[in-house]
Scaffold this motif. Structure first.
Motif, short mmCIF file in Angstrom:
data_model
loop_
_atom_site.label_atom_id
_atom_site.label_comp_id
_atom_site.label_asym_id
_atom_site.label_seq_id
_atom_site.Cartn_x
_atom_site.Cartn_y
_atom_site.Cartn_z
N ILE A 102 -7.17 4.63 -4.26
CA ILE A 102 -8.22 5.24 -3.53
C ILE A 102 -7.70 6.74 -3.87
O ILE A 102 -6.75 7.05 -3.39
CB ILE A 102 -8.11 5.09 -2.04
CG1 ILE A 102 -8.72 3.57 -1.70
CG2 ILE A 102 -8.90 5.80 -1.01
CD1 ILE A 102 -8.27 2.91 -0.40
N VAL A 103 -8.97 7.68 -3.61
CA VAL A 103 -8.67 9.13 -3.85
C VAL A 103 -9.28 9.51 -2.73
O VAL A 103 -10.44 9.60 -2.55
CB VAL A 103 -9.31 9.67 -5.20
CG1 VAL A 103 -9.04 11.26 -5.36
CG2 VAL A 103 -8.51 8.97 -6.65
N THR A 104 -8.52 10.10 -1.91
CA THR A 104 -9.24 10.97 -0.69
C THR A 104 -9.67 12.38 -1.11
O THR A 104 -9.02 13.01 -2.05
CB THR A 104 -8.20 11.08 0.35
OG1 THR A 104 -7.07 11.81 0.05
CG2 THR A 104 -7.69 9.76 0.98
N LEU A 112 -11.08 10.61 -12.62
CA LEU A 112 -9.53 10.26 -12.55
C LEU A 112 -9.20 9.15 -12.02
O LEU A 112 -8.15 8.28 -12.30
CB LEU A 112 -8.94 11.67 -11.75
CG LEU A 112 -7.60 11.64 -11.25
CD1 LEU A 112 -6.66 11.63 -12.84
CD2 LEU A 112 -6.98 13.04 -10.83
N GLY A 113 -9.90 8.82 -11.05
CA GLY A 113 -9.34 7.56 -10.29
C GLY A 113 -9.56 6.41 -11.15
O GLY A 113 -8.67 5.27 -11.03
N GLN A 114 -10.72 6.29 -12.05
CA GLN A 114 -10.74 4.90 -13.11
C GLN A 114 -9.87 5.29 -14.06
O GLN A 114 -8.97 4.19 -13.96
CB GLN A 114 -12.25 5.18 -13.53
CG GLN A 114 -13.23 4.89 -12.67
CD GLN A 114 -13.49 3.69 -12.06
OE1 GLN A 114 -13.43 3.51 -10.98
NE2 GLN A 114 -13.47 2.52 -13.04
N ILE A 128 0.92 -1.29 -0.09
CA ILE A 128 0.08 -0.06 0.24
C ILE A 128 0.84 1.33 -0.11
O ILE A 128 1.77 1.39 1.04
CB ILE A 128 -0.96 0.13 1.29
CG1 ILE A 128 -1.74 -1.25 1.48
CG2 ILE A 128 -1.89 1.48 1.26
CD1 ILE A 128 -2.64 -1.43 2.60
N LEU A 129 0.89 1.99 -1.14
CA LEU A 129 1.56 3.31 -1.15
C LEU A 129 0.57 4.55 -1.18
O LEU A 129 -0.24 4.63 -1.98
CB LEU A 129 2.35 3.50 -2.45
CG LEU A 129 3.16 4.81 -2.76
CD1 LEU A 129 4.30 4.70 -1.62
CD2 LEU A 129 3.96 4.71 -4.07
N ASN A 130 1.05 5.37 -0.08
CA ASN A 130 0.36 6.75 -0.07
C ASN A 130 1.35 7.59 -0.90
O ASN A 130 2.37 7.88 -0.21
CB ASN A 130 0.16 7.20 1.42
CG ASN A 130 -0.45 8.71 1.41
OD1 ASN A 130 -0.09 9.29 2.45
ND2 ASN A 130 -1.24 8.91 0.43
N ALA A 131 1.06 7.83 -1.80
CA ALA A 131 2.02 8.70 -2.67
C ALA A 131 2.06 10.14 -2.42
O ALA A 131 1.78 11.00 -3.39
CB ALA A 131 1.95 8.49 -4.36
N ALA A 132 2.58 10.64 -1.31
CA ALA A 132 2.61 11.82 -0.83
C ALA A 132 3.88 12.04 0.16
O ALA A 132 4.33 11.17 0.93
CB ALA A 132 1.36 12.21 0.23
N PRO A 133 4.59 13.21 -0.10
CA PRO A 133 4.48 14.20 -1.15
C PRO A 133 4.68 13.68 -2.40
O PRO A 133 5.64 12.77 -2.64
CB PRO A 133 5.44 15.33 -0.60
CG PRO A 133 6.43 14.68 -0.01
CD PRO A 133 5.74 13.49 0.80
N ILE A 134 3.66 14.18 -3.49
CA ILE A 134 3.86 13.46 -4.78
C ILE A 134 5.15 13.59 -5.46
O ILE A 134 5.76 14.68 -5.42
CB ILE A 134 2.74 14.19 -5.87
CG1 ILE A 134 2.50 13.15 -6.97
CG2 ILE A 134 2.79 15.71 -5.88
CD1 ILE A 134 2.06 11.69 -6.64
N ILE A 148 -2.69 5.15 -2.77
CA ILE A 148 -3.82 6.12 -1.94
C ILE A 148 -3.32 7.74 -2.31
O ILE A 148 -2.08 7.80 -2.17
CB ILE A 148 -3.79 5.89 -0.53
CG1 ILE A 148 -4.33 4.60 -0.19
CG2 ILE A 148 -4.81 7.02 0.23
CD1 ILE A 148 -4.54 4.08 1.27
N VAL A 149 -3.95 8.38 -3.02
CA VAL A 149 -3.62 9.88 -3.07
C VAL A 149 -4.93 10.77 -3.09
O VAL A 149 -5.95 10.18 -3.07
CB VAL A 149 -3.34 9.93 -4.79
CG1 VAL A 149 -1.91 9.04 -5.04
CG2 VAL A 149 -4.34 9.17 -5.66
N ASN A 150 -4.53 11.92 -2.90
CA ASN A 150 -5.59 13.14 -2.89
C ASN A 150 -5.83 13.50 -4.16
O ASN A 150 -4.95 12.95 -5.28
CB ASN A 150 -5.32 14.29 -1.86
CG ASN A 150 -4.13 14.92 -2.13
OD1 ASN A 150 -3.67 15.13 -3.58
ND2 ASN A 150 -3.29 15.65 -1.05
N GLU A 151 -6.64 14.53 -4.26
CA GLU A 151 -6.91 14.88 -5.80
C GLU A 151 -5.91 15.45 -6.76
O GLU A 151 -5.70 15.24 -7.70
CB GLU A 151 -8.20 15.80 -5.94
CG GLU A 151 -9.77 15.16 -5.44
CD GLU A 151 -10.79 16.10 -5.43
OE1 GLU A 151 -11.66 15.86 -6.35
OE2 GLU A 151 -10.31 17.05 -4.53
#
Length: 304
Positions: free
Chosen positions: A214-216, A202-204, A159-165, A180-183
């Motif tokens: 997952i887009v928060t 965008l998520g698709q 599981i990767l939260n790509a932040a900071p991008i 997992i990313v925000n918009e």
């Protein structure tokens, strides 16, 4: 396999309360300063542990008093610290400005986090024994790729939260089970990979890169996208937000905990949205992360 291992950053947050976020060249006075545990890796490890998951943290801190604070804080939440290494560099530090609406801006000095390189055989053993590996991008990218490859080789969920991008190499994308990313991060990732960055759909579109996205969505909740399945959107809870610091990390840790526990991904998404909604109601990153009972209560309230 059992539990979660988080490979990531550990910081001390210096949080300034301001009436508004200053514009470039502007000086504003703070009406409060607090020091608390933070860093995306540490935040997510604490969130996972408080949500009920057995959690181990792999990171780096300095020999300073801030490093001692990190060790003590992780241990207080029963998070394994056997792989928390010590660096000659100072413990990572974040300067955070939070305005009256709960919005924030953050400047991070990585410090010891930049020394989290060359994972050891002991690190690899911990990753291999876990049900899920959770990572972010506040540590060297090569380390993220290395950890992901170790996990993929043995079937540990990545599981990767790509932040900071940052631009993600194909070698990393190929290992991911969940992104997992925000918009904003989603749009940047789309541009980097030749995809249309417009928010609609965008998520698709990002499913061209990984099997689950997952887009928060901040105050709008979160959306879940899987190859071959319909989009799932969970709206945010109605709350009075005072500080959004760490809300995204709380979401990530809670989602990982839910998945490892055996929740369906849709239910883990709702669980994570509930956790994040609680975190914005209090100040600070780690101090605002809720315990399991509170998350369950909030999730049940939303289902009524």
């Amino acid at each position: 396999m059992s539990g979660i291992v988080v490979v990531g950053s550990a910081n001390i947050d210096q949080v300034f309360r301001v009436e508004r976020i200053p514009s470039p060249g502007e000086t504003v006075l703070s009406h409060g300063l607090s020091t608390a545990l933070g860093g995306k890796g540490q935040n997510q490890a604490v969130a996972a542990a408080r949500a009920g998951a057995e959690t181990t943290f792999i990171g780096a801190v300095g020999t300073d008093s801030f490093g001692e604070m990190v060790r003590a804080g992780l241990s207080k939440d029963s998070i394994g610290v056997s792989q928390l290494r010590t660096s000659a560099k100072p413990t990572g530090t974040a300067l955070i400005a939070v305005d009256g609406t709960g919005e924030n801006t953050i400047i991070v000095e990585p410090g010891a986090n930049s020394d989290l390189t060359a994972l050891t055989s002991a690190d690899a053993a911990v990753i291999s024994a876990a049900s899920a590996l959770v990572m972010q991008l506040e540590i060297p990218l090569d380390t993220v790729v290395e950890a992901a490859r170790i996990a993929q080789a043995v079937g540990t969920r990545v599981i990767l939260n790509a932040a900071p991008i940052d631009e993600l190499p194909q070698a990393l994308l190929d290992t991911l089970d969940v992104l997992i990313v925000n918009e904003h991060e989603a749009a940047e990732l789309a541009r980097d990979n030749g995809l249309a960055p417009e928010l609609d759909g965008l998520g698709q579109r990002l499913l061209a890169l990984v099997p689950m996205v997952i887009v928060t969505l901040g105050s709008q909740g979160a959306s879940l996208h899987r190859v071959g399945a319909d989009e799932v959107v969970v709206p945010a809870h109605r709350v009075t937000a005072v500080d959004a610091t760490g809300a995204g990390d709380t979401f990530c840790g809670a989602f990982a905990a839910g998945v490892v526990e055996g929740m369906r991904e849709d239910d883990a998404l709702r669980f994570a949205v509930a956790a994040a909604s609680i975190s914005v109601e209090s100040h600070g990153a780690v101090p605002s992360i809720p315990l399991r009972d509170a998350i369950e209560t909030r999730a049940k309230e939303s289902a009524l």
